[in-house]
Design an enzyme around this catalytic site. Structure first.
Site, PDB file in Angstrom:
ATOM      1  CG  ASP A  30      -9.250   5.556   1.171  1.00 32.33           C
ATOM      2  OD1 ASP A  30      -9.521   4.363   0.947  1.00 32.33           O
ATOM      3  OD2 ASP A  30      -9.962   6.292   1.857  1.00 32.33           O
ATOM      4  CG  HIS A  47      -6.157  -4.241  -2.453  1.00 32.60           C
ATOM      5  ND1 HIS A  47      -6.538  -2.995  -2.033  1.00 32.60           N
ATOM      6  CD2 HIS A  47      -7.036  -5.108  -1.881  1.00 32.60           C
ATOM      7  CE1 HIS A  47      -7.593  -3.097  -1.236  1.00 32.60           C
ATOM      8  NE2 HIS A  47      -7.912  -4.370  -1.124  1.00 32.60           N
ATOM      9  CB  THR A  76      -4.419  -1.822  14.238  1.00 32.28           C
ATOM     10  OG1 THR A  76      -4.912  -0.472  14.301  1.00 32.28           O
ATOM     11  CG2 THR A  76      -2.948  -1.841  14.615  1.00 32.28           C
ATOM     12  CG  LEU A 141      12.203   8.100  -0.377  1.00 29.21           C
ATOM     13  CD1 LEU A 141      11.635   9.500  -0.096  1.00 29.21           C
ATOM     14  CD2 LEU A 141      11.342   7.370  -1.400  1.00 29.21           C
TER      15      LEU A 141
END
Ligand SMILES: Cc1cc(N2CCCCCC2)n2ncc(-c3ccc(F)cc3)c2n1
Length: 253
Positions: A30, A47, A76, A141
């Protein structure tokens, strides 16, 4: 419940390389838009920088022997954002693999997803499916992207599938246990590592935001004021150091 908020991750207790490491780390990434705003840049700049942080943290987690890193890339609810922002976000998985696939392969990293990826734009879906296929034999990973994911919808989907299996006689009511229910969730593919041991959220928000609600029932929570683009390898090690100093009880005393 006292929630941990690290004011300055650089000054917390040191990470012990030989100490316990959480097998499954989940991160709500965030603060990208606010990070960009502070720099007087458009949200999409945040972003894009956040995507670079994904690669940096994945490589670091891989080196620290974390088994699964689940990253909340698109919820969503994110479809409600402005169209141009959604379109930009849908391009990031394409950019990510264009730039970082060689490094993922060099680090033996396996890509998986949770969420309804069939609802993504065709080009995005194809690139993600190709990455899953190309990395499927890697044994390092597991880099698990939550893409078009929402936990309540996942729980409802599992409930409907269980109701159908009971109705068709495939499952009896008293066979419905925690373990059986977990098997109907997207995360069931993660096997012994389906529940996050440590859940991290950046940017100072203290909410789960419809992320892994069933799976995180016993997860250690770590909240930091840092915005995701600023989240460094030092930040990750500080979160793991805090995890090492927690005494987990799984509901016991
Ligand atoms: C939608 C979205 C947004 C996205 N952001 C960058 C990270 C901060 C959060 C929002 C923006 N990132 N970063 C990496 C991916 C990605 C997803 C799937 C995949 F297989 C490979 C890469 C990504 N996807």
């Amino acid at each position: 419940m006292a929630l941990f908020k690290s004011e300055n991750p650089k000054t917390e207790m040191p990470f012990d390389e030989n100490g316990i490491v959480p097998a499954h780390v989940a991160i709500i990434m965030d603060g990208n838009g606010r990070w960009a705003k502070k720099k007087l840049m458009p949200r999409v700049y945040g972003h894009k920088e956040g995507m670079n942080t994904v690669k940096r943290i994945a490589i670091e987690a891989s080196g620290l022997d974390v088994k699964v890193l689940t990253l909340y890339a698109f919820s969503t609810e994110n479809w409600k954002r402005p169209t141009d922002e959604v379109n930009f976000l849908m391009g990031l998985p394409i950019d990510f693999f264009d730039v970082f696939m060689p490094e993922l392969m060099q680090n033996n990293i396996k890509v998986t997803t949770i969420g309804w990826i069939d609802q993504l734009p065709e080009k995005t879906l194809k690139v993600v499916q190709n990455a899953i296929e190309k990395t499927k034999d890697n044994t390092g990973l597991i880099l698990n992207f939550a893409l078009n994911y929402g936990s309540r919808a996942e729980i409802l989907q599992a409930t409907k599938m269980i109701a159908r299996d009971v109705a068709t006689g495939k499952l009896s009511e008293d066979e419905i246990t925690d373990e059986v229910f977990s098997g109907y969730l997207f995360t069931s593919v993660l096997g012994e590592w389906q529940d996050p041991d440590l859940l991290i959220r950046t940017s100072g928000e203290i909410r789960l935001s419809n992320f892994l609600l069933w799976q995180a029932a016993y997860s250690e929570m770590y909240f930091t004021e840092e915005f995701w683009p600023d989240f460094s390898t030092t930040s990750l090690r500080a979160a793991l150091a805090e995890y090492q100093h927690r005494n987990r009880r799984f509901g016991g005393i």
